[in-house]
Design an enzyme around this catalytic site. Structure first.
Site, short mmCIF file in Angstrom:
data_model
loop_
_atom_site.label_atom_id
_atom_site.label_comp_id
_atom_site.label_asym_id
_atom_site.label_seq_id
_atom_site.Cartn_x
_atom_site.Cartn_y
_atom_site.Cartn_z
N ASP A 131 0.85 -1.18 0.00
CA ASP A 131 0.00 0.00 0.00
C ASP A 131 0.89 1.24 0.00
OD1 ASP A 131 -2.14 -1.70 0.27
OD2 ASP A 131 -2.72 -1.02 2.27
N ARG A 181 -0.45 -0.50 -8.74
CA ARG A 181 -1.85 -0.24 -8.40
C ARG A 181 -2.05 1.29 -8.39
NH1 ARG A 181 -3.15 -0.94 -2.34
NH2 ARG A 181 -2.58 -3.10 -2.69
C1 LIG Z 1 -8.13 -1.77 -4.28
C2 LIG Z 1 -7.83 -0.42 -3.71
C3 LIG Z 1 -6.66 -0.24 -2.99
C4 LIG Z 1 -6.34 1.02 -2.46
N1 LIG Z 1 -5.13 1.23 -1.87
C5 LIG Z 1 -4.78 2.49 -1.51
C6 LIG Z 1 -3.46 2.78 -1.07
O1 LIG Z 1 -2.60 1.92 -0.98
N2 LIG Z 1 -3.18 4.08 -0.72
C7 LIG Z 1 -4.12 5.10 -0.84
O2 LIG Z 1 -3.79 6.26 -0.56
N3 LIG Z 1 -5.37 4.82 -1.24
C8 LIG Z 1 -5.72 3.57 -1.59
N4 LIG Z 1 -7.01 3.33 -2.04
C9 LIG Z 1 -8.06 4.37 -1.85
C10 LIG Z 1 -8.08 5.38 -2.97
O3 LIG Z 1 -6.95 6.22 -2.90
C11 LIG Z 1 -9.35 6.26 -2.90
O4 LIG Z 1 -9.37 6.97 -1.69
C12 LIG Z 1 -10.64 5.47 -2.99
O5 LIG Z 1 -10.54 4.39 -3.89
C13 LIG Z 1 -11.79 6.38 -3.49
O6 LIG Z 1 -11.50 6.84 -4.76
P1 LIG Z 1 -12.24 6.28 -6.07
O7 LIG Z 1 -11.22 6.11 -7.13
O8 LIG Z 1 -12.98 5.05 -5.75
O9 LIG Z 1 -13.17 7.43 -6.59
P2 LIG Z 1 -14.02 8.59 -5.91
O10 LIG Z 1 -13.96 9.75 -6.85
O11 LIG Z 1 -13.64 8.85 -4.49
O12 LIG Z 1 -15.45 7.98 -5.93
C14 LIG Z 1 -16.12 7.66 -7.16
C15 LIG Z 1 -17.36 6.89 -6.85
O13 LIG Z 1 -16.99 5.65 -6.24
C16 LIG Z 1 -17.93 5.30 -5.24
N5 LIG Z 1 -17.22 5.26 -3.95
C17 LIG Z 1 -15.96 5.66 -3.69
N6 LIG Z 1 -15.62 5.44 -2.40
C18 LIG Z 1 -16.71 4.88 -1.85
C19 LIG Z 1 -17.02 4.43 -0.54
N7 LIG Z 1 -16.14 4.51 0.46
N8 LIG Z 1 -18.25 3.91 -0.32
C20 LIG Z 1 -19.15 3.81 -1.32
N9 LIG Z 1 -18.93 4.23 -2.58
C21 LIG Z 1 -17.73 4.75 -2.83
C22 LIG Z 1 -19.00 6.34 -5.26
O14 LIG Z 1 -20.01 5.90 -6.14
C23 LIG Z 1 -18.29 7.54 -5.83
O15 LIG Z 1 -19.15 8.46 -6.44
C24 LIG Z 1 -7.29 2.10 -2.61
C25 LIG Z 1 -8.45 1.91 -3.35
C26 LIG Z 1 -8.73 0.68 -3.91
C27 LIG Z 1 -9.96 0.53 -4.75
#
Ligand SMILES: Cc1cc2nc3c(=O)[nH]c(=O)nc-3n(C[C@H](O)[C@H](O)[C@H](O)COP(=O)(O)OP(=O)(O)OC[C@H]3O[C@@H](n4cnc5c(N)ncnc54)[C@H](O)[C@@H]3O)c2cc1C
Length: 312
Positions: A131, A181
């Site tokens: 991560d 990732r």
């Molecule tokens: C597999 C995976 C591993 C990750 N690892 C890391 C990491 O190592 N370091 C790091 O900084 N971040 C990590 N993240 C988190 C990432 O940085 C974002 O904070 C998170 O994924 C929300 O961004 P988004 O791209 O989904 O889009 P966003 O623009 O935040 O959301 C887009 C849409 O996705 C849906 N959505 C997003 N979050 C949620 C939620 N919590 N509940 C319900 N619906 C939601 C909603 O429909 C929203 O409108 C990871 C995310 C994923 C998917």
């Protein structure tokens, strides 16, 4: 943004997190995003996902350990997770957080522990992922990642699209041909180092997705596009098709319990989907970050708490 900041602030208040932690698992709302408190519960959830054709990435929740003994304990738990995934023939890997492996105490210790996990996984023919945490750890994480990947060649790394530096970091990492990732980024970062606001982060996310998929055509990256944003997912699928990247040369990743509808669509479209499966007793900070990403999630927590108090 104000609500997000408020939830972030709340997540730093021990009395609030303790109150949530006392009720979360018992009451059931934490189970929406956390597979359980034990490895056995996480393996059961993983088994179910694998039967549905997903891969999994197990994460033992927790961050910032403060003693060497605690770091070694986490290391042993990651080894056990890899052994169990292997023994149960589940497709997937584990995701580690370097601050859980003592990064605040000693970079050398942390590197050695990460290396031992990667080596054991390699012996079993498996991979691990790292991560990416707050920006204070980016340099050390890249250094440790490079050092371990050079020795074992089975490590993937998360990079954050909101950081200005990420494109340069990818140029640095390309010779190691890693799995990358791509995430938007989950921490609060200042504007001198990170893009602010969804439109700017989304634009950079799309640009870096294309860059990674172009890298896939040359063998320099295995892109893992980790987002629940339908626009980001659609962009990755369209660019993958435009660049003729075979569907087994990149993957999409989403988090356990989030956008299960989109997870189903992606799977039905024939893409490889890896689901990040967190578990453990220290789930509260992780849970609060998921709430802050989508304040509407707070309603289901409040509803569960109200239902509980009404039942008394
Ligand atoms: C597999 C995976 C591993 C990750 N690892 C890391 C990491 O190592 N370091 C790091 O900084 N971040 C990590 N993240 C988190 C990432 O940085 C974002 O904070 C998170 O994924 C929300 O961004 P988004 O791209 O989904 O889009 P966003 O623009 O935040 O959301 C887009 C849409 O996705 C849906 N959505 C997003 N979050 C949620 C939620 N919590 N509940 C319900 N619906 C939601 C909603 O429909 C929203 O409108 C990871 C995310 C994923 C998917």
């Amino acid at each position: 943004m104000l609500i997000r900041d408020f939830i972030f602030w709340l997540s730093s208040k021990r009395s609030v997190t303790d109150a949530i932690a006392r009720r979360g698992m018992k009451n059931g709302f934490a189970r929406r995003f956390v597979a359980g408190e034990t490895l056995s519960e996480a393996l059961t959830a993983s088994d179910e996902l694998c039967r549905q054709g997903r891969n999994v990435s197990l994460n033992h929740l927790g961050e910032n350990v403060s003693t060497e003994a605690a770091a070694r304990e986490v290391c042993a738990s990651y080894m056990e997770m890899t052994e169990q995934l292997h023994a149960k023939n589940l497709s997937g890997n584990i995701s580690i957080k370097l601050t859980q492996l003592g990064l605040d105490l000693s970079k050398d210790l942390c590197r050695l522990l990460a290396l031992s996990i990667a080596k054991r996984a390699a012996e079993l023919g498996r991979t691990i992922e790292m991560d990416m945490e707050g920006s204070g750890y980016t340099d050390a994480t890249l250094d440790i990642f490079e050092s371990v990947q050079r020795e074992t060649a089975n490590v993937g790394l998360a990079v954050q699209a909101y950081l200005h530096r990420t494109e340069k970091d990818l140029q640095r990492l390309a010779p190691l041909e890693p799995k990358i990732r791509l995430v938007k980024g989950a921490y609060r970062e200042s504007k001198d180092i990170a893009l602010q606001g969804k439109p700017a982060v989304d634009a950079n996310y799309k640009r870096l997705t294309t860059l990674l998929l172009e890298g896939a055509t040359k063998g320099s990256f295995f892109p893992a596009i980790a987002s629940h944003d339908p626009m980001m997912v659609a962009h990755a699928q369209a660019e993958g098709a435009r660049l003729n990247v075979p569907k087994d040369k990149y993957e999409l990743q989403m988090i356990y319990g989030i956008r299960r509808d989109l997870q189903q669509q992606v799977h039905a479209a024939g893409n490889v989907l890896q689901v990040y499966v967190p578990f453990g007793t220290d789930w509260c900070p992780y849970f609060m970050r998921r709430l802050s990403e989508r304040p509407a999630n707070c309603w289901f927590v409040l509803r569960s708490l109200l239902a509980e108090s009404g039942a008394r």
